[in-house]
Design an enzyme around this catalytic site. Structure first.
Site, PDB file in Angstrom:
ATOM      1  N   GLY A  46     -13.861  -8.051 -11.395  1.00  0.00           N
ATOM      2  CA  GLY A  46     -13.451  -9.012 -10.384  1.00  0.00           C
ATOM      3  C   GLY A  46     -14.475  -9.087  -9.276  1.00  0.00           C
TER       4      GLY A  46
ATOM      5  N   GLN B  57     -18.014 -10.564  -1.078  1.00  0.00           N
ATOM      6  CA  GLN B  57     -18.914  -9.609  -1.740  1.00  0.00           C
ATOM      7  C   GLN B  57     -20.290 -10.200  -2.026  1.00  0.00           C
ATOM      8  OE1 GLN B  57     -15.730  -8.419  -4.781  1.00  0.00           O
ATOM      9  NE2 GLN B  57     -16.899  -6.544  -4.474  1.00  0.00           N
TER      10      GLN B  57
ATOM     11  N   CYS C 139     -14.956  -0.610  -7.050  1.00  0.00           N
ATOM     12  CA  CYS C 139     -15.331  -1.896  -6.460  1.00  0.00           C
ATOM     13  C   CYS C 139     -16.842  -2.024  -6.510  1.00  0.00           C
ATOM     14  CB  CYS C 139     -14.836  -1.936  -5.017  1.00  0.00           C
ATOM     15  SG  CYS C 139     -15.247  -3.457  -4.145  1.00  0.00           S
ATOM     16  N   LEU C 140     -17.321  -3.212  -6.870  1.00  0.00           N
ATOM     17  CA  LEU C 140     -18.778  -3.413  -6.934  1.00  0.00           C
ATOM     18  C   LEU C 140     -19.429  -3.221  -5.569  1.00  0.00           C
ATOM     19  CD1 LEU C 140     -18.991  -6.501  -9.321  1.00  0.00           C
ATOM     20  CD2 LEU C 140     -19.471  -4.093  -9.847  1.00  0.00           C
TER      21      LEU C 140
ATOM     22  N   HIS D  90      -6.401  -6.415  -5.562  1.00  0.00           N
ATOM     23  CA  HIS D  90      -7.677  -5.894  -5.042  1.00  0.00           C
ATOM     24  C   HIS D  90      -8.555  -7.047  -4.530  1.00  0.00           C
ATOM     25  CE1 HIS D  90     -11.285  -3.074  -5.370  1.00  0.00           C
ATOM     26  NE2 HIS D  90     -11.840  -4.254  -5.259  1.00  0.00           N
ATOM     27  N   GLU D  91      -8.663  -8.108  -5.343  1.00  0.00           N
ATOM     28  CA  GLU D  91      -9.548  -9.215  -4.960  1.00  0.00           C
ATOM     29  C   GLU D  91      -8.979 -10.017  -3.801  1.00  0.00           C
ATOM     30  OE1 GLU D  91     -12.438  -8.987  -6.005  1.00  0.00           O
ATOM     31  OE2 GLU D  91     -11.995  -7.632  -7.659  1.00  0.00           O
TER      32      GLU D  91
ATOM     33  N   HIS E 201      -9.740  -8.444  -0.592  1.00  0.00           N
ATOM     34  CA  HIS E 201     -11.102  -8.743  -0.112  1.00  0.00           C
ATOM     35  C   HIS E 201     -11.099  -9.981   0.780  1.00  0.00           C
ATOM     36  CE1 HIS E 201     -13.998  -6.009  -1.951  1.00  0.00           C
ATOM     37  NE2 HIS E 201     -13.471  -6.161  -3.148  1.00  0.00           N
TER      38      HIS E 201
HETATM   39 CO    CO Z   1     -13.708  -4.965  -4.796  1.00  0.00          CO
END
Ligand code: CO
Length: 152
Positions: free
Chosen positions: A46, A51, A88-89, A130-131, A134
């Protein structure tokens, strides 16, 4: 399409709230393309706008059942709970257990601007939560009880 540079924890853009996408134009579609390409190149499941430095309500998710694009998503129902590991990236190499709803209902727009609703459970629900966090400037590290690095 292009791979965008990922913003990493410590970058203040990750703690900012995002703005609603009012008009879904070519630029927005091109950002969604880049988000998907960046997510796949980084082997993530995701990615959210902040991000890659875009403060708009844009999310891409692929938990193994194909690409899902969400414009202006919101969680309109939730039930149950699950505790599981998240990464998480934007937080490379760190993982943590986070409590999430077991099942949610999400409302979002697609590229045509059409509103849709769908139900997500288990890991897909976790990824959506999660997304969408963000988009509100929330990283999973603030919800995890402790962080760990996977053993080699
Ligand atoms: Co993330």
């Amino acid at each position: 399409m292009a791979i965008r540079e990922l913003r990493i924890i410590g970058d203040e853009i990750l703690s900012k709230k995002t703005r609603t996408v009012e008009q879904i134009d070519e630029r927005i579609c091109s950002i969604l393309d880049d988000m998907a390409e960046t997510m796949y190149a980084s082997e993530g499941v995701g990615l959210a706008g902040p991000q890659i430095g875009i403060l708009r309500k844009l999310v891409v998710i692929d938990v193994g059942q194909g690409l899902v694009e969400l414009i202006n998503p919101e969680i309109i129902e939730q039930s149950g709970e699950q505790i599981g590991s998240e990464g998480c990236l934007s937080v490379p190499g760190k993982y943590g257990d986070v409590k999430r709803p077991q099942k949610i209902k999400v409302r979002a727009q697609n590229r045509k601007g059409e509103w849709m609703e769908f139900t997500a459970e288990d890991f897909f629900a976790r990824a959506c939560c999660h997304e969408i966090d963000h988009l509100n400037g929330i990283l999973f590290v603030s919800l995890a009880s402790e962080l760990y690095e996977p053993e080699e």
